[in-house]
Design an enzyme around this catalytic site. Structure first.
Site, short mmCIF file in Angstrom:
data_model
loop_
_atom_site.label_atom_id
_atom_site.label_comp_id
_atom_site.label_asym_id
_atom_site.label_seq_id
_atom_site.Cartn_x
_atom_site.Cartn_y
_atom_site.Cartn_z
N LYS A 36 -7.22 -0.85 9.63
CA LYS A 36 -8.50 -1.12 10.30
C LYS A 36 -8.31 -1.60 11.73
O LYS A 36 -9.12 -1.29 12.61
CB LYS A 36 -9.35 -2.12 9.52
CG LYS A 36 -8.74 -3.51 9.33
CD LYS A 36 -8.05 -3.63 8.01
CE LYS A 36 -7.56 -5.03 7.70
NZ LYS A 36 -6.85 -5.07 6.40
N LYS A 42 -13.81 -3.97 10.79
CA LYS A 42 -14.46 -3.04 9.86
C LYS A 42 -15.91 -2.77 10.27
O LYS A 42 -16.40 -1.65 10.13
CB LYS A 42 -14.38 -3.60 8.44
CG LYS A 42 -12.95 -3.75 7.93
CD LYS A 42 -12.88 -4.54 6.63
CE LYS A 42 -11.44 -4.71 6.17
NZ LYS A 42 -11.33 -5.56 4.96
N VAL A 51 0.82 -1.21 0.00
CA VAL A 51 0.00 0.00 0.00
C VAL A 51 0.86 1.26 0.00
O VAL A 51 0.58 2.22 -0.74
CB VAL A 51 -0.96 0.01 1.20
CG1 VAL A 51 -1.78 1.30 1.23
CG2 VAL A 51 -1.90 -1.19 1.14
#
Length: 398
Positions: free
Chosen positions: A100, A200, A12
């Site tokens: 998360k 989440k 990422v």
């Protein structure tokens, strides 16, 4: 010129640097001035990398540089990432994150620090990867009372269930392929046991209902008990099996849980296959809307993180009101929620009818049958399941 730093240079982190560089002219036009990468925090050198001259191994360099106004945390986990995020916020820097676990466990505290320091803590990439869901939930749907939010929040489990459903593969075989393709980690526990989806769900519940939700208190079960027979019988009943995270407004508070569900083949979620994610929001004014797209991956998640960097750059002078709740709310028992249930049991029509009068079983290739119950809570269901020696029981999405 606004300068930012990236913490972490994995999949990422590399994607964020690439996306920001590719779109630098558009971003400068949106913000009103250039947004430039100054540092990337790494654990080892990357000789020859295009961003090698901006890499550092000491977070204090970033922390103590007054030029750095925004920090993008894409390390993952809730140890070093928590320490760095807290220090960055206390240093008066806005932080954006796709983490998360960190947001679910410590998001309320970090939002509170950001509030006191007059900076932003943004985390669009923490739920749904590249799917814009958190910002629409808190802004575009702000005029709604959110009654329920639910969805397919983990691409790994959705890939496995899709492979089992469409190709008739076993759970173990589908998981092995997911690992070979890079969709599942060597240790897939967080995915297949529903832990990732639970984190989440906690974030979605918080933003939907306005109070902090502890993910460790959300009832969670994964897909390890779902069998080929379940998928076959579900199809015969007009459903498919999906792992759903759900947060429901009830008279007694917020009811949140993660578990496999039978989803009607007529529902949009039934067609969400492979590693894709989808999130459904039921609002008082808008009705039911669904957000769909890639839930993970280098560039989809980088897209969300880069969007938050732009948002933070645009809101240097004033904060965005996207904070998580500061107080805990009542977590209503998920077992009290009335629903219909799918039950798989040995093929014994008399036994089924005695425990579940009116049930209409369907049959597959195994020596088992499947049927849908009337509305009932879990306690009532449990009292009946023992009588039919049920092999599985899952909620039915209405």
């Amino acid at each position: 010129m606004i300068k930012y730093a990236i913490l972490g240079y994995g999949v990422v982190g590399g994607g964020v640097a690439e996306v920001m560089e590719e779109q630098k002219q558009k971003i400068a036009a949106l913000v009103g001035e250039p947004v430039e990468l100054k540092y990337i925090l790494v654990r080892h050198n990357y000789p020859g990398d295009r961003f090698a001259d901006r890499m550092v191994m000491n977070f204090s360099i970033i922390e103590n540089d007054p030029e750095v106004k925004i920090v993008a945390e894409v390390i993952g986990g809730a140890s070093a990432a928590y320490d760095y995020t807290k220090r960055a916020l206390l240093a008066g820097k806005s932080v954006v994150s796709s983490n998360k676990e960190l947001v679910a466990m410590h998001g309320a505290e970090l939002c509170d620090i950001a509030r006191k320091k007059g900076v932003n803590y943004l985390f669009e990439g923490s739920v749904g990867g590249g799917i814009p869901i958190l910002r629409p939930l808190t802004q575009c749907l702000a005029a709604n009372r959110i009654d329920e939010v639910f969805g397919i929040l983990n691409g790994t489990t959705n890939y496995i269930l899709t492979a089992m459903d469409e190709q008739g593969r076993s759970f173990g075989d589908a998981l092995k392929t997911a690992q070979e393709l890079g969709y599942a980690e060597a240790d897939p526990t967080a995915d297949v046991e529903g832990i990732d989806a639970c984190r989440k769900t906690a974030i979605l519940a918080d933003l939907s209902f306005g109070y902090n939700m502890d993910p460790t208190k959300i009832p969670t079960s994964g897909i390890t008990r779902v069998t080929e027979a379940d998928l076959e019988l579900a199809h015969a009943l007009g459903y498919t099996v999906k792992l759903l995270g759900r947060a429901v407004r009830t008279p007694g508070g917020c009811c949140a849980f993660v578990e496999p569900h039978l989803v009607p083949m007529t529902h949009l979620l039934a067609s969400v296959g492979g590693v894709m994610n989808a999130c459904v929001v039921r609002g008082s004014a808008v009705g039911e809307v669904m957000f769909y797209g890639p839930g993970a991956g280098k560039r989809p998640t980088a897209s969300a993180v880069a969007g938050d960097i732009v948002d933070a750059a645009q809101h240097q002078a004033f904060r965005k009101d996207t904070d998580l709740g500061r107080s805990g709310g009542i977590l209503a028992p998920a077992d009290d929620l009335l629903c219909r249930w799918y039950v798989r049991s040995p093929d014994d029509p008399d036994l089924v009818q005695s425990a579940f009068p009116g049930a209409v079983p369907v049959y597959g290739s195994s020596q088992e049958c499947g049927f849908i119950t009337e509305l009932m809570d879990r306690k009532t269901l449990a009292s009946k399941l023992a009588a039919v020696e049920a092999g599985a029981a899952y909620r039915v999405l209405e």
